[in-house]
Design a protein around this motif. Structure first.
Motif, PDB file in Angstrom:
ATOM      1  N   TYR A  10     -21.041 -21.318  18.706  1.00 49.54           N
ATOM      2  CA  TYR A  10     -19.664 -21.717  18.427  1.00 49.54           C
ATOM      3  C   TYR A  10     -19.396 -23.129  18.922  1.00 49.54           C
ATOM      4  N   ALA A  11     -18.459 -23.761  18.243  1.00 47.43           N
ATOM      5  CA  ALA A  11     -17.849 -25.002  18.692  1.00 47.43           C
ATOM      6  C   ALA A  11     -16.355 -24.735  18.782  1.00 47.43           C
ATOM      7  N   GLU A  12     -15.605 -25.704  19.283  1.00 40.15           N
ATOM      8  CA  GLU A  12     -14.168 -25.481  19.460  1.00 40.15           C
ATOM      9  C   GLU A  12     -13.439 -26.808  19.580  1.00 40.15           C
ATOM     10  N   VAL A  13     -12.132 -26.727  19.570  1.00 39.01           N
ATOM     11  CA  VAL A  13     -11.298 -27.886  19.826  1.00 39.01           C
ATOM     12  C   VAL A  13     -10.503 -27.616  21.089  1.00 39.01           C
ATOM     13  N   ILE A  14     -10.397 -28.633  21.947  1.00 41.20           N
ATOM     14  CA  ILE A  14      -9.647 -28.488  23.188  1.00 41.20           C
ATOM     15  C   ILE A  14      -8.500 -29.485  23.226  1.00 41.20           C
ATOM     16  N   GLY A  15      -7.425 -29.091  23.885  1.00 42.43           N
ATOM     17  CA  GLY A  15      -6.285 -29.982  24.023  1.00 42.43           C
ATOM     18  C   GLY A  15      -5.177 -29.313  24.799  1.00 42.43           C
ATOM     19  N   ASP A  16      -4.109 -30.058  25.014  1.00 36.94           N
ATOM     20  CA  ASP A  16      -2.949 -29.572  25.745  1.00 36.94           C
ATOM     21  C   ASP A  16      -1.716 -30.296  25.212  1.00 36.94           C
ATOM     22  N   PRO A  17      -1.008 -29.714  24.222  1.00 32.76           N
ATOM     23  CA  PRO A  17      -1.086 -28.345  23.699  1.00 32.76           C
ATOM     24  C   PRO A  17      -2.204 -28.205  22.668  1.00 32.76           C
ATOM     25  N   ILE A  18      -2.466 -26.972  22.244  1.00 31.23           N
ATOM     26  CA  ILE A  18      -3.526 -26.736  21.273  1.00 31.23           C
ATOM     27  C   ILE A  18      -3.144 -25.693  20.223  1.00 31.23           C
ATOM     28  N   ALA A  19      -2.055 -24.957  20.446  1.00 33.62           N
ATOM     29  CA  ALA A  19      -1.692 -23.862  19.529  1.00 33.62           C
ATOM     30  C   ALA A  19      -1.508 -24.347  18.096  1.00 33.62           C
ATOM     31  N   HIS A  20      -1.078 -25.595  17.911  1.00 33.12           N
ATOM     32  CA  HIS A  20      -0.789 -26.111  16.581  1.00 33.12           C
ATOM     33  C   HIS A  20      -2.042 -26.488  15.791  1.00 33.12           C
ATOM     34  N   SER A  21      -3.186 -26.550  16.438  1.00 30.81           N
ATOM     35  CA  SER A  21      -4.389 -27.102  15.817  1.00 30.81           C
ATOM     36  C   SER A  21      -4.830 -26.317  14.583  1.00 30.81           C
ATOM     37  N   LYS A  22      -5.137 -27.061  13.519  1.00 33.41           N
ATOM     38  CA  LYS A  22      -5.646 -26.456  12.300  1.00 33.41           C
ATOM     39  C   LYS A  22      -7.167 -26.574  12.197  1.00 33.41           C
ATOM     40  N   SER A  23      -7.797 -27.159  13.207  1.00 29.20           N
ATOM     41  CA  SER A  23      -9.246 -27.365  13.149  1.00 29.20           C
ATOM     42  C   SER A  23     -10.034 -26.065  12.954  1.00 29.20           C
ATOM     43  N   PRO A  24      -9.661 -24.956  13.628  1.00 30.55           N
ATOM     44  CA  PRO A  24     -10.417 -23.717  13.382  1.00 30.55           C
ATOM     45  C   PRO A  24     -10.365 -23.254  11.931  1.00 30.55           C
ATOM     46  N   LEU A  25      -9.228 -23.411  11.270  1.00 34.94           N
ATOM     47  CA  LEU A  25      -9.136 -23.038   9.861  1.00 34.94           C
ATOM     48  C   LEU A  25     -10.101 -23.853   9.014  1.00 34.94           C
ATOM     49  N   ILE A  26     -10.193 -25.137   9.319  1.00 35.99           N
ATOM     50  CA  ILE A  26     -11.060 -26.025   8.539  1.00 35.99           C
ATOM     51  C   ILE A  26     -12.527 -25.650   8.731  1.00 35.99           C
ATOM     52  N   HIS A  27     -12.967 -25.620   9.971  1.00 31.65           N
ATOM     53  CA  HIS A  27     -14.383 -25.379  10.247  1.00 31.65           C
ATOM     54  C   HIS A  27     -14.813 -23.970   9.832  1.00 31.65           C
ATOM     55  N   ASN A  28     -13.969 -22.990  10.091  1.00 31.36           N
ATOM     56  CA  ASN A  28     -14.337 -21.621   9.713  1.00 31.36           C
ATOM     57  C   ASN A  28     -14.342 -21.433   8.196  1.00 31.36           C
ATOM     58  N   PHE A  29     -13.497 -22.167   7.481  1.00 36.13           N
ATOM     59  CA  PHE A  29     -13.527 -22.172   6.018  1.00 36.13           C
ATOM     60  C   PHE A  29     -14.878 -22.685   5.530  1.00 36.13           C
ATOM     61  N   TRP A  30     -15.325 -23.787   6.120  1.00 31.74           N
ATOM     62  CA  TRP A  30     -16.611 -24.368   5.713  1.00 31.74           C
ATOM     63  C   TRP A  30     -17.778 -23.467   6.108  1.00 31.74           C
ATOM     64  N   LEU A  31     -17.715 -22.899   7.305  1.00 32.29           N
ATOM     65  CA  LEU A  31     -18.792 -21.999   7.749  1.00 32.29           C
ATOM     66  C   LEU A  31     -18.939 -20.822   6.797  1.00 32.29           C
ATOM     67  N   GLN A  32     -17.810 -20.242   6.416  1.00 33.85           N
ATOM     68  CA  GLN A  32     -17.841 -19.109   5.491  1.00 33.85           C
ATOM     69  C   GLN A  32     -18.350 -19.542   4.119  1.00 33.85           C
ATOM     70  N   ALA A  33     -17.900 -20.717   3.664  1.00 36.87           N
ATOM     71  CA  ALA A  33     -18.316 -21.191   2.345  1.00 36.87           C
ATOM     72  C   ALA A  33     -19.819 -21.416   2.278  1.00 36.87           C
ATOM     73  N   LEU A  34     -20.407 -21.850   3.384  1.00 34.10           N
ATOM     74  CA  LEU A  34     -21.836 -22.146   3.426  1.00 34.10           C
ATOM     75  C   LEU A  34     -22.674 -20.973   3.917  1.00 34.10           C
ATOM     76  N   GLY A  35     -22.023 -19.889   4.326  1.00 39.75           N
ATOM     77  CA  GLY A  35     -22.751 -18.726   4.806  1.00 39.75           C
ATOM     78  C   GLY A  35     -23.442 -18.957   6.139  1.00 39.75           C
ATOM     79  N   ILE A  36     -22.871 -19.800   6.973  1.00 37.91           N
ATOM     80  CA  ILE A  36     -23.440 -20.094   8.288  1.00 37.91           C
ATOM     81  C   ILE A  36     -22.864 -19.117   9.313  1.00 37.91           C
ATOM     82  N   GLU A  37     -23.723 -18.460  10.054  1.00 39.48           N
ATOM     83  CA  GLU A  37     -23.271 -17.498  11.061  1.00 39.48           C
ATOM     84  C   GLU A  37     -22.968 -18.224  12.374  1.00 39.48           C
TER      85      GLU A  37
END
Length: 273
Positions: A7-34
């Motif tokens: 796993y990778a992640e995004v860190i910050g303060d605040p962080i609840a608003h971050s859309k980065s997980p949606l982006i990366h997980n969309f790509w991971l799923q599209a490419l079939g990367i576990e």
């Protein structure tokens, strides 16, 4: 998904608003990367402990870095690309098992992508803000060959340091000064973000063909972009830079190119939440 996936992640303060997980997980799923991508709240006081813990985790591939850590994280990572001197901020920290943390900055490349796509050829730019994102954007503007750059910031000393680091002989204005005439206006500050103060500017000094670029993406249509659209100016929203820099980081973390041909589908996903 399980905790044993890389796993990778995004860190910050605040962080609840971050859309980065949606982006990366969309790509991971599209490419079939576990693998998976998370967001983790890390305060400035907890930054050292965060890296100490993550370096001991063999499944951790690294992190993206957002407000307010882009400068502080340079103390924890190796810098083979001389990012400290050239930009002065890092937004991506990569980790290979048993190896050092390596820092870089994908904000500059991500910022330039929509300007290059639109074949922007302006000669003057105004940059609002003097923080970590501003450092990457000023570096990008200078690299793109923009000859006339003005930095507008609350702290004139920080703005001057920003220009000095980039080797740019630009102008400095306060946030209460009127805008100068320019072909590009970039907001690199958190002003206008949900929960932050609005960014109220008189856009009339901008040229009729100017582009207004706001890197804030929560909300996606900021007050600044709405005002620009009301004047008929070209606009670039925060998702363009967010997706662009994420694609560069995705390659670093997961050793795969993001499927950018699915950008339209990705933007629809991001604007639906």
């Amino acid at each position: 998904m399980t905790d044993k996936l890389p796993y990778a992640e995004v860190i910050g303060d605040p962080i609840a608003h971050s859309k980065s997980p949606l982006i990366h997980n969309f790509w991971l799923q599209a490419l079939g990367i576990e693998a998976e991508y998370r967001k983790t709240h890390v305060t400035p006081e907890g930054l050292a402990a965060y890296f100490l813990t993550r370096r001991a985790d063999p499944d951790w591939l690294g992190c993206n870095v957002t407000i307010p850590h882009k400068i502080a994280v340079m103390d924890y990572a190796d810098d083979p690309g001389d990012v400290r001197d050239r930009i002065g901020a890092m937004n991506t920290i990569a980790c290979e098992t048993g190896g050092p943390l390596v820092g870089t900055n994908t904000d500059s490349g991500g910022f330039l992508q929509p300007l290059m796509r639109d074949k922007w050829q302006g000669k003057s730019a105004v940059l609002i803000g003097a923080g970590g994102a501003a450092r990457a954007i000023l570096f990008a503007l200078a690299s793109y060959g923009v000859p006339n750059i003005t930095v507008m910031a609350r702290d004139a000393a920080k703005a001057q340091a920003l220009l000095d680091r980039a080797g740019v002989k630009g102008n400095i204005l306060s946030l209460t000064d009127p805008l100068p005439t320019a072909d590009l206006l970039v907001n690199s500050s958190p002003l206008g973000m949900t929960g932050q103060s609005p960014l109220d500017l008189d856009l009339s000094p901008l040229s009729a063909t100017a582009t207004v670029y706001d890197i804030v993406y929560a909300p996606l249509e900021t007050g600044l972009l709405a005002a620009a659209q009301a004047r008929g100016l070209a606009t670039i929203d925060g998702l363009d830079m967010l997706i662009g820099q994420a694609a560069l980081a995705f390659d670093i973390f997961f050793d795969a190119q993001a499927p950018r041909e699915r950008d339209e589908e990705l933007r629809a996903l991001l604007t639906a939440v």
